[in-house]
Design a protein around this motif. Structure first.
Motif, PDB file in Angstrom:
ATOM      1  N   THR A 187       0.716  -1.252   0.116  1.00 16.27           N
ATOM      2  CA  THR A 187       0.229  -0.162   0.022  1.00 16.27           C
ATOM      3  C   THR A 187       0.628   1.328   0.857  1.00 16.27           C
ATOM      4  N   MET A 188       1.835   1.166   0.830  1.00 17.16           N
ATOM      5  CA  MET A 188       2.981   2.214   1.098  1.00 17.16           C
ATOM      6  C   MET A 188       3.189   2.686  -0.594  1.00 17.16           C
ATOM      7  N   LYS A 189       3.963   1.038  -1.529  1.00 17.60           N
ATOM      8  CA  LYS A 189       4.626   1.708  -2.534  1.00 17.60           C
ATOM      9  C   LYS A 189       3.745   2.272  -3.601  1.00 17.60           C
ATOM     10  N   THR A 190       2.451   2.161  -3.215  1.00 16.00           N
ATOM     11  CA  THR A 190       1.418   2.598  -4.377  1.00 16.00           C
ATOM     12  C   THR A 190       0.900   3.633  -4.275  1.00 16.00           C
ATOM     13  N   PHE A 191       0.288   4.294  -2.803  1.00 10.78           N
ATOM     14  CA  PHE A 191       0.484   6.015  -1.928  1.00 10.78           C
ATOM     15  C   PHE A 191       1.712   6.570  -3.031  1.00 10.78           C
ATOM     16  N   LEU A 192       3.254   6.060  -2.821  1.00 14.51           N
ATOM     17  CA  LEU A 192       3.809   7.400  -3.331  1.00 14.51           C
ATOM     18  C   LEU A 192       3.858   6.667  -4.891  1.00 14.51           C
ATOM     19  N   GLN A 193       3.536   5.934  -5.370  1.00 15.29           N
ATOM     20  CA  GLN A 193       3.478   6.547  -7.196  1.00 15.29           C
ATOM     21  C   GLN A 193       2.547   6.845  -7.597  1.00 15.29           C
TER      22      GLN A 193
END
Length: 376
Positions: A187-193
């Motif tokens: 989820t954090m990777k998605t937030f950053l993208q």
């Protein structure tokens, strides 16, 4: 959104008073941070308090009428008051209005019965409340409301590359090429993208005002709602998901919404500070540039608040560790994360860097004097 608000306010006295109350309070806040005389600030504060009283009196009168009490315009007024009291960090008033807002939404038949822009105001009040308390938002995102965001599909739901200005080509590059990125939660990777895409869209809109769409604000409400809805462990000294999550909240409120001068930012940066306590040593030794970026945002957002000294002291340490002496050097590092040039923030950046260099110089000077004393 502003045009829609004022069109509604023309026929809704309570909403007009709420907008004037917000405007007077905003003016007083800006004056207090701009060196305006205390007499002028006091007048603006008196105007704000007077308008606040008028708004509450009108709202109380509306609530005595069973038909007007459950009108959508009443829900809009109460949502506006929740947002205002949240950013002003008036805890007791905020809690009372939020309790009323939840009841009104229930009486209205739920979120999907409300106009898109009324829902936007409810979500705005909800994310400010959640940021104030560092809790999850109260209201879930309506699928119908989200489907009405004109540009949502292209920006958040597809992998199409956006047109990237040359000066923003490095935005986020350091994040996505770092070894620590692979260790983050999905989820954090998605937030950053998503955040990278939103920042590029925001910068495009700033440079091309004609391209702005009526639902642009909603994109950032969705993002902030999702980031605030997540929660990560804070007990593992090597887990950096939580401080990253709160840094994104700080970024949105500092560099997109520009809420630095509003009291609720003190609560946001304090939440970030607390999240850094456990993984600080890990960040300092394993990801110093990432920590530097976090501390710069925290220092900018905390200016004028109690925890500012904590951020500044650690920012000075990281500046020394990275061997930075010029803002241009620091800016080059920040550009690889999420950071853009904003004219309105130039003075805050200059003040921050001068504060860092001044304290660093004083520290070196005191160290030299102390070593001289020891030498004698």
């Amino acid at each position: 959104m502003s045009m829609w608000w004022w069109q509604k306010a023309i026929t809704q006295p309570a909403l007009l008073q709420a907008l004037l109350f917000l405007t007077a309070g905003h003016q007083a806040t800006l004056e207090s941070s701009s060196g305006v005389s205390s007499l002028v600030i006091k007048k603006s504060m008196r105007d704000s308090l007077h308008l606040r009283g008028d708004t509450l009196k009108t709202l109380n009168n509306i609530m005595q009428d069973p038909l007007r009490a459950v009108a959508e315009s009443t829900t809009l007024v109460v949502a506006s008051l929740v947002a205002i009291e949240a950013v002003d960090a008036n805890i007791e008033a905020h809690d009372a209005h939020m309790k009323g807002l939840k009841r009104l939404v229930q009486l209205m038949g739920g979120l999907d019965t409300l106009d898109h822009m009324t829902l936007s105001k409810i979500y705005q009040s909800d994310v400010k409340s959640a940021a104030l308390y560092n809790t999850r938002p109260v209201f879930p995102i309506s699928a119908r409301w989200r489907s009405e965001i004109i540009q949502d599909f292209r920006l958040l739901l597809t992998q199409d590359e956006l047109d990237t200005p040359e000066d923003l080509a490095s935005l986020g590059v350091t994040i996505f090429s770092s070894s620590w990125y692979t260790m983050l939660s999905h989820t954090m990777k998605t937030f950053l993208q998503v955040m990278r895409r939103l920042i590029l869209y925001y910068e495009h809109a700033q440079r091309n005002p004609a391209s702005v769409m009526p639902t642009d604000n909603d994109l950032f409400l969705v993002a902030e709602h999702q980031v605030l809805s997540a929660c990560y462990t804070t007990s593992d000294p090597t887990d950096i998901n939580e401080p990253l999550r709160l840094t994104l909240v700080v970024y949105l409120n500092l560099r997109v919404w520009h809420f630095q001068s509003f009291p609720f930012m003190q609560y946001v940066v304090e939440s970030l500070r607390q999240s850094l306590e456990v993984p600080f040593l890990h960040l300092q030794t394993e990801t110093p540039e990432l920590l530097f970026w976090i501390l710069v945002l925290g220092s900018l957002a905390s200016q004028g608040y109690k925890c500012h000294r904590w951020y500044i002291n650690r920012l000075i340490e990281m500046t020394e560790r990275l061997g930075l002496s010029e803002w241009e050097e620091a800016r080059a590092i920040l550009g690889g994360y999420f950071y853009t040039n904003q004219t309105s923030e130039k003075m805050a950046e200059e003040n921050l860097w001068n504060e860092v260099l001044l304290r660093e110089t004083c520290k070196l000077s005191l160290g030299w004097r102390w070593s001289g004393v020891l030498g004698h």
